[in-house]
Design an enzyme around this catalytic site. Structure first.
Site, PDB file in Angstrom:
ATOM      1  CE  LYS A   1      -1.722   2.623   2.986  1.00 23.87           C
ATOM      2  NZ  LYS A   1      -1.559   3.820   2.141  1.00 23.87           N
TER       3      LYS A   1
ATOM      4  CB  CYS B   1      13.728   9.017   7.294  1.00 21.40           C
ATOM      5  SG  CYS B   1      14.762   7.875   6.363  1.00 21.40           S
TER       6      CYS B   1
ATOM      7  CD  GLU C   1      13.707   1.152   9.428  1.00 19.17           C
ATOM      8  OE1 GLU C   1      14.152   2.206   9.926  1.00 19.17           O
ATOM      9  OE2 GLU C   1      14.270   0.051   9.580  1.00 19.17           O
TER      10      GLU C   1
ATOM     11  CD  GLU D   1      10.554  13.580  10.470  1.00 18.55           C
ATOM     12  OE1 GLU D   1       9.363  13.290  10.670  1.00 18.55           O
ATOM     13  OE2 GLU D   1      11.345  12.809   9.895  1.00 18.55           O
TER      14      GLU D   1
END
Ligand code: NAD
Length: 468
Positions: free
Chosen positions: A169, A276, A242, A372
């Site tokens: 997905k 990331c 992750e 972040e």
């Protein structure tokens, strides 16, 4: 307008929940569409994967490896098609998109070269004990929008190699390259081994709760990762997560300022900061602070921001409106409470364009430092001694990666031993390899990807103990 479909039980089919427009972030215009699955189609995908598992698991590692190599070949043969689509749906410069496709093909081949084997634990005349590697079953693969192809293959290759079947997905804003990879898989793998579902951000929960799914391999934000873990608990699914990061760069006082600033800037702005492991805050000794800020400002002013299809472009747009609004809000806050040395306001043109933005004089608690940003904004923070920089770098709920910059690699490596992150790069950045484990500490993840340790997360092991 081209349309992207689902892959269900070996067939390319239209989604039953209608179609959604796919927006090019460089123009904010719909340029393609994807048909969307409903809950029944998700269930059908899991059913198909379960049925296919019975025979796929019996194939040898070398047979499964051979089909993965064919997928790598197919990706390479469609590099231009996939790269253009990737640039249009994701925004990144075309040459970076090409690198992502070619790098993904190589990654599939490299990961496919790995193997786990059964082990003999006891072998005596009256007793043998052995441990057998077994696949898990159906793996749900959920990916984000920043590297739709690279992050998919990191999961797809080891999952299939180990004998699992998959339901993939992608993120709803970047479904197209995954859709094409689904079509390629349809021509390579037996029916039901690979299934692709496209959603409107509404089927992830169902996939993670699904009793027919044995494991979820997820890359995305920490907030969603927590939901995945909670949903997986109902059936005690295996999860590999992750997640997000707030990676610190620590610059030591012996660096060559120009060179270190160039590398830190590149590490912060790669993929317009939507990585990331992008450098998300940089700690600089007070003595070098002004010079370092000046250098970063010069680099930001020089960077060419634009449509990824333009060969001159170095930095593309932010991928989607929600992320763009988040980045704009962080820049607004930084303008108010810090000093913006370059950038800070969106470009006056269509598209989700934020120029590379360098901010100094921010407090450690300000959102651009503490959260972040996942965009092209870099806060620069002065420090007096490296122990202080280390403490501040570690004072984060995240622990994905970090970098240390020094002319003396031994000094850098020494400081690295105190960093709370899954990976610390000294004098380089983003040097991911198929044979080196990648993982996030603290709230940046759970489990490992890549290397034999990552492959191990796609199997379970059974012990057989026999008395003779
Ligand atoms: P996101 O968490 O919003 O979405 C990721 C995926 O999860 C999408 O496919 C989304 O549709 C799906 N999803 C949404 N709700 C779900 C639910 N309740 N259950 C299951 N799945 C659900 O993340 P994003 O905005 O697409 O990606 C950016 C984030 O990903 C950043 O935080 C970034 O740091 C992180 N990321 C981490 C890594 C890594 O390797 N650690 C790599 C790339 C990106």
């Amino acid at each position: 307008m081209a349309s992207c479909h689902l892959l269900l039980n070996g067939e390319i089919v239209a989604g039953s929940a209608g179609a959604m427009g796919v927006i090019n972030p460089a123009s904010e215009k719909v340029f393609s569409e994807a048909t969307v699955a409903d809950a029944d189609q998700l269930d059908a995908a899991v059913d198909a994967a379960q049925r296919a598992f019975a025979s796929w698991r019996k194939r040898s590692w070398s047979e499964r490896r051979a089909l993965l190599v064919r997928l790598a070949d197919a990706l390479e043969q469609r590099t231009e098609l996939l790269a253009e689509l990737l640039t249009r749906e994701q925004g990144k410069p075309l040459r970076h998109a090409r690198n992502e496709i070619l790098g993904s093909a190589k990654r599939i081949r490299d990961l496919a070269s790995l193997q786990l084997t059964d082990r003999s634990l006891v072998d005596s005349p009256d007793l043998t004990i052995s441990e057998h590697v077994m696949p898990l079953g159906v793996v749900g693969i959920i990916t984000p929008w920043n590297f739709p192809v690279a992050l998919l293959v990191n999961k797809l290759a080891p999952a299939l190699l180990a004998g699992n079947t998959v339901v993939v997905k992608p993120a709803p804003t970047t479904p197209l390259t995954t859709g094409i990879i689904g079509e390629l898989c349809a021509g390579i793998f037996p029916r039901g081994v690979v299934n692709v579902i496209i959603d409107r951000n509404d089927l992830g929960q169902r996939l993670t709760e699904h009793p027919g799914v044995a494991k979820i391999s997820f890359t995305g934000s920490t907030a969603t990762g927590k939901k995945v873990m909670a949903a997986a608990a109902g059936t005690l699914k295996r999860v590999t997560l992750e997640l997000g990061g707030n990676d610190a760069a620590i610059v030591l006082d012996d660096v060559h300022v120009e060179e270190a600033a160039r590398k830190v800037f590149a590490g912060a702005m790669v993929n317009s900061g939507q990585v990331c492991v992008a450098i998300k805050r940089v700690y600089v000794p007070t003595l070098l602070y002004r010079a370092f800020c000046k250098e970063l400002t010069t680099l930001a002013a020089r960077a060419v921001v634009g449509d990824g299809m333009d060969p001159a472009t170095e930095l593309g747009p932010v991928q989607n409106r929600a992320q763009f609004e988040k980045v704009v809000a962080l820049a607004d806050h930084a303008r108010k409470y810090g000093r913006v040395l370059f950038g800070g306001s969106p470009l006056q043109r269509s598209g989700y364009f934020m120029p590379p933005t360098v901010v100094c004089d921010l407090d450690d608690s300000s959102p651009l430092v503490a959260d972040e940003q996942f965009g092209p904004l870099l806060p620069v923070l002065p420090y007096e001694d490296p122990a202080d920089a280390l403490r501040r770098a570690n004072s984060s709920p995240y622990g994905l990666a970090a970098t240390i910059w020094s002319r003396d690699p031994a000094r850098g490596a020494d400081l690295a031993t105190g960093v709370e992150a899954g990976t610390v790069w000294v004098n380089h950045h983003m040097a991911m390899r198929y044979d080196i484990p990648f993982r996030g500490l603290k709230q940046s993840g759970l489990g490992t990807e890549l290397a034999l340790e990552g492959l191990e997360e796609f199997v379970q092991r059974r012990v057989v103990s026999a008395v003779h």
